[in-house]
Design an enzyme around this catalytic site. Structure first.
Site, PDB file in Angstrom:
ATOM      1  N   GLY A  46      23.917  53.063 -24.443  1.00 21.74           N
ATOM      2  CA  GLY A  46      25.317  53.262 -24.426  1.00 21.74           C
ATOM      3  C   GLY A  46      26.000  53.100 -23.013  1.00 21.74           C
ATOM      4  N   GLN A  51      31.974  55.119 -16.545  1.00 18.81           N
ATOM      5  CA  GLN A  51      30.942  54.761 -15.862  1.00 18.81           C
ATOM      6  C   GLN A  51      30.975  53.192 -15.252  1.00 18.81           C
ATOM      7  OE1 GLN A  51      28.202  55.345 -19.476  1.00 18.81           O
ATOM      8  NE2 GLN A  51      26.633  55.866 -17.537  1.00 18.81           N
ATOM      9  N   CYS A  91      20.723  58.753 -18.582  1.00 18.62           N
ATOM     10  CA  CYS A  91      22.054  58.205 -18.365  1.00 18.62           C
ATOM     11  C   CYS A  91      21.813  57.151 -17.180  1.00 18.62           C
ATOM     12  CB  CYS A  91      22.830  59.564 -17.855  1.00 18.62           C
ATOM     13  SG  CYS A  91      24.504  58.590 -17.442  1.00 18.62           S
ATOM     14  N   LEU A  92      22.634  56.130 -17.654  1.00 14.74           N
ATOM     15  CA  LEU A  92      22.595  55.133 -16.455  1.00 14.74           C
ATOM     16  C   LEU A  92      23.301  55.657 -15.232  1.00 14.74           C
ATOM     17  CD1 LEU A  92      23.505  51.744 -18.677  1.00 14.74           C
ATOM     18  CD2 LEU A  92      21.252  52.463 -18.024  1.00 14.74           C
ATOM     19  N   HIS A 133      26.502  61.727 -26.042  1.00 14.10           N
ATOM     20  CA  HIS A 133      26.562  61.541 -24.741  1.00 14.10           C
ATOM     21  C   HIS A 133      27.834  60.672 -24.181  1.00 14.10           C
ATOM     22  CE1 HIS A 133      23.864  60.394 -21.012  1.00 14.10           C
ATOM     23  NE2 HIS A 133      24.854  59.686 -21.087  1.00 14.10           N
ATOM     24  N   GLU A 134      28.032  59.613 -24.776  1.00 18.15           N
ATOM     25  CA  GLU A 134      29.258  58.971 -24.517  1.00 18.15           C
ATOM     26  C   GLU A 134      30.592  59.486 -24.131  1.00 18.15           C
ATOM     27  OE1 GLU A 134      28.054  56.648 -22.472  1.00 18.15           O
ATOM     28  OE2 GLU A 134      26.096  56.510 -23.498  1.00 18.15           O
ATOM     29  N   HIS A 137      31.231  61.332 -21.424  1.00 14.23           N
ATOM     30  CA  HIS A 137      31.562  60.894 -20.240  1.00 14.23           C
ATOM     31  C   HIS A 137      33.144  60.652 -20.421  1.00 14.23           C
ATOM     32  CE1 HIS A 137      28.114  59.414 -18.161  1.00 14.23           C
ATOM     33  NE2 HIS A 137      27.265  58.951 -19.341  1.00 14.23           N
TER      34      HIS A 137
HETATM   35 ZN    ZN Z   1      25.665  58.422 -19.495  1.00 14.11          ZN
END
Ligand code: ZN
Length: 166
Positions: A46, A51, A91-92, A133-134, A137
């Protein structure tokens, strides 16, 4: 294919609330395509627009190995959530780390798709976790603040290296 730079923890763009999308134009579609490419290139499940430094309420998710499994959520809102799941999350924007987070097992989400049509989706398991999670963000929240216990290094020598990273 165009990759965007993924912002990492400490970048203040990750702490800001994203803005509602009013309409979808060519630039929006280009952003979405770039987000999908960037997510896939980083082996993520995701990615949220903040991000990549864009403060719009857009999320892409794919919890499958199939490109057809890509889901685009514009202006997503969780309508219902129930149940509970506790497990590893990464998380990226927080490279090399994982931590244990409890999320709802099942969510119902309303959103607009890439043609800006209204949609509703049910998600459970990993997909529900990725959605939650997304969406965090988009509120400027990172999972590290929800971690139970310590944030751990992925490289600490076990199979968790293959951990999927929303
Ligand atoms: Zn993330």
């Amino acid at each position: 294919m165009a990759l965007r730079i993924i912002r990492t923890i400490g970048d203040e763009v990750l702490t800001k609330k994203a803005k509602e999308v009013k309409s979808v134009n060519d630039r929006t579609r280009e952003l979405i395509d770039d987000m999908v490419d960037t997510m896939n290139d980083a082996n993520g499940v995701g990615l949220a627009a903040p991000q990549v430094g864009v403060m719009k309420r857009i999320v892409v998710i794919n919890v499958t190995d199939d490109p057809e499994g890509t889901i685009v959520l514009i202006n997503p809102q969780i309508l219902e959530s129930d149940g509970e799941q506790t497990g590893n999350e990464g998380c990226l924007s927080v490279p090399g780390k994982v931590g244990i987070v409890t999320r709802p097992e099942h969510v119902v989400v309303s959103f607009r798709d890439r043609d800006f049509n209204e949609q509703t989706m049910e998600a459970e398991g990993l997909l529900a976790r990725a959605v939650c999670h997304e969406l965090d963000h988009l509120e400027g929240k990172l999972y590290v603040d929800l971690v139970e216990g310590e944030l751990m290094d992925v490289d600490r020598g076990d199979e968790e290296e293959e951990q999927e990273t929303p």
